[in-house]
Design a protein around this motif. Structure first.
Motif, short mmCIF file in Angstrom:
data_model
loop_
_atom_site.label_atom_id
_atom_site.label_comp_id
_atom_site.label_asym_id
_atom_site.label_seq_id
_atom_site.Cartn_x
_atom_site.Cartn_y
_atom_site.Cartn_z
N GLY A 199 6.16 -11.90 15.63
CA GLY A 199 6.84 -12.78 14.69
C GLY A 199 7.59 -13.93 15.33
O GLY A 199 7.92 -14.91 14.65
N ASP A 234 8.64 -15.98 2.28
CA ASP A 234 8.29 -15.02 3.33
C ASP A 234 8.87 -13.63 3.09
O ASP A 234 8.38 -12.66 3.70
N TYR A 251 11.25 -9.97 9.04
CA TYR A 251 10.60 -11.17 9.56
C TYR A 251 11.50 -12.40 9.40
O TYR A 251 11.57 -13.25 10.29
N ALA A 308 5.79 -6.04 15.61
CA ALA A 308 6.01 -7.15 14.68
C ALA A 308 7.03 -8.13 15.25
O ALA A 308 6.91 -9.36 15.07
N ALA A 332 5.89 -10.73 2.20
CA ALA A 332 5.93 -9.57 3.10
C ALA A 332 6.11 -8.28 2.30
O ALA A 332 5.45 -7.27 2.57
N ARG A 368 2.03 -14.57 13.31
CA ARG A 368 3.10 -14.39 12.34
C ARG A 368 2.65 -13.56 11.15
O ARG A 368 3.40 -12.72 10.64
N TRP A 369 1.42 -13.76 10.70
CA TRP A 369 0.90 -12.94 9.60
C TRP A 369 0.69 -11.50 10.05
O TRP A 369 0.96 -10.55 9.31
N SER A 389 2.48 -10.03 12.16
CA SER A 389 3.83 -9.47 12.19
C SER A 389 4.19 -8.86 10.84
O SER A 389 4.71 -7.74 10.76
N LYS A 390 3.91 -9.58 9.77
CA LYS A 390 4.21 -9.07 8.42
C LYS A 390 3.36 -7.84 8.10
O LYS A 390 3.84 -6.90 7.45
N GLY A 394 9.61 -5.74 5.39
CA GLY A 394 9.08 -7.08 5.56
C GLY A 394 10.13 -8.16 5.69
O GLY A 394 9.90 -9.19 6.34
N HIS A 395 11.31 -7.95 5.09
CA HIS A 395 12.36 -8.97 5.16
C HIS A 395 12.90 -9.14 6.59
O HIS A 395 13.57 -10.12 6.89
#
Length: 397
Positions: free
Chosen positions: A143, A229, A167, A139, A233, A151-152, A154-155, A164-165
């Motif tokens: 990311g 985001d 990211y 990720a 996530a 980027r998606w 990555s989440k 998820g945070h």
């Protein structure tokens, strides 16, 4: 002008090839290890085989590192653009995700339908959790890129570990504050991993929420939106866990949460060693100097770099975060770890051993000047008593 003249005037392309190109699929071995564990444990009836994956990661890979040694070569700058556009390298990261998710489903099935004994259950948590933790590195690679799809993805990779945070915090927090006392993800000299863990977990969460809420506040918009985001996530984790609980039952939730904790703890163990004790100086204006290769610990251990998409070339990553893993460079001036990340993570779990190995290297990196070191406030008196009276510090390698 004839063809020979044109050829003579064309800039020469360096005679270089990526000798590791066909080794990168090694990174996909990690998410396949749970399948091997399940198969052998099921066939043999020995649940301890669930420890097979962690043994490969934390015992065999460091041993291979010691045998194979370092790879300090850098790609020619003239070929960097071409290497970065080669989609083969991107697929090596994309393919991690379906294997990661398949392993998580397998873990839920084994946990609920053919539950192992206690030793096997703990091994299963660490086996699947290690895959989720290393997925955070995947990720991390995805990311940092500009493409929306990466980027998606990555989440999606972060969803299994409930992190998820990361990211938001990693890209807009850690990369800005790295190697400073204000960064929750930069460990201080004298700070044990066990003291660092709660500080970085809580601090990174607070930072991510603050950064994303401030982004919407500055635009005059509400942060309570699917475009947030952090929230979108986290929603991926809620949906993922919800579906798996609906399929496998509530007992699967215990497994999912525990493997997620192992996963993000593995990430924080890596964070711990990447910047331990390193500090960016402030300039005359009172601002921190620009991030340079001096502010991250590096390792050129070949085996671990193959499994981690060259995350260990961390100095170049922080100096040039958009560079893809296949073109990250080694810098002689970067402080060097005495082993690969897998080995160093194990050492970090034992603070006295960690300090004995790393603290002299921190001091040597700064030529014995403690004013240049990022020191844990609670350990300052002990560190000054131990190192302050030493007039010279030799280089440690």
């Amino acid at each position: 002008m004839n063809g020979a003249t044109v050829a003579a005037e064309r800039p020469a392309v360096p005679a270089w090839r990526d000798t590791k190109k066909w080794m990168w699929p090694a990174a996909l071995i990690v998410p396949m290890l749970p399948f091997a564990s399940f198969g052998i444990a099921h066939k043999s009836g020995i649940d301890a085989w669930w420890w097979f994956g962690p043994a490969i990661i934390f015992v065999l890979i460091p041993a291979v590192d010691g045998f194979v040694g370092d790879d300090g070569g850098n790609p020619p700058e003239e070929l960097v653009a071409m290497l970065q556009e080669d989609r083969y390298y991107r697929w090596m990261t994309f393919l991690y995700l379906p294997l990661q998710y398949a392993g998580l489903v397998l873990g839920c099935y084994a946990w609920t339908h053919s539950p192992p004994n206690l030793i096997g259950r703990v091994g299963m948590i660490f086996a699947i959790g290690s895959v989720s933790g290393i997925a955070i590195n995947t990720a991390h690679e995805l990311g940092h890129k500009r493409e929306d799809m990466e980027r998606w993805l990555s989440k999606i990779a972060l969803a299994t570990s409930m992190y998820g945070h990361f990211y938001v915090e990693h890209n807009r927090g850690h990369h800005i504050r790295v190697a400073t006392a204000e960064d929750p993800a930069s460990a201080r000299m004298g700070e044990s991993f066990w003291a660092f863990w709660p500080r970085t977990v809580a601090g990174s969460l607070r930072s991510a929420l603050h950064l994303e809420w401030r982004r919407f506040r500055n635009k005059g918009e509400s942060p309570w939106t699917y475009r947030n985001d952090v929230l979108n996530a986290w929603a991926m984790t809620v949906v993922l866990y919800g579906v798996l609980v609906a399929v496998f039952g509530w007992s699967a939730l215990v497994f999912l949460v525990l493997q997620g904790i192992v996963g993000f703890s593995l990430l924080e163990a890596v964070n711990y060693l990447e910047h331990y004790g390193l500090l960016r100086e402030k300039n005359a204006a009172g601002r921190y100097v620009k991030v340079s290769p001096l502010h991250s610990w590096n390792s050129n251990r070949l085996a671990t770099n193959l499994f981690l998409y060259q995350l260990q070339r961390h100095s170049d990553h922080h100096a040039n975060p958009l560079r893809r893993y296949q073109v990250l460079r080694h810098f002689d001036e970067s402080p060097q770890l005495p082993g690969g990340y897998a080995k160093m993570i194990v050492l970090a779990l034992f603070p006295p051993v960690w300090r004995r190995v790393i603290d002299p290297r921190v001091i040597a990196h700064y030529g014995g000047d403690l004013s240049l070191v990022n020191i844990h406030p609670k350990a300052r008196r002990r560190i000054e008593a131990t190192w302050g009276r030493r007039e010279t510090v030799g280089a440690v390698r």
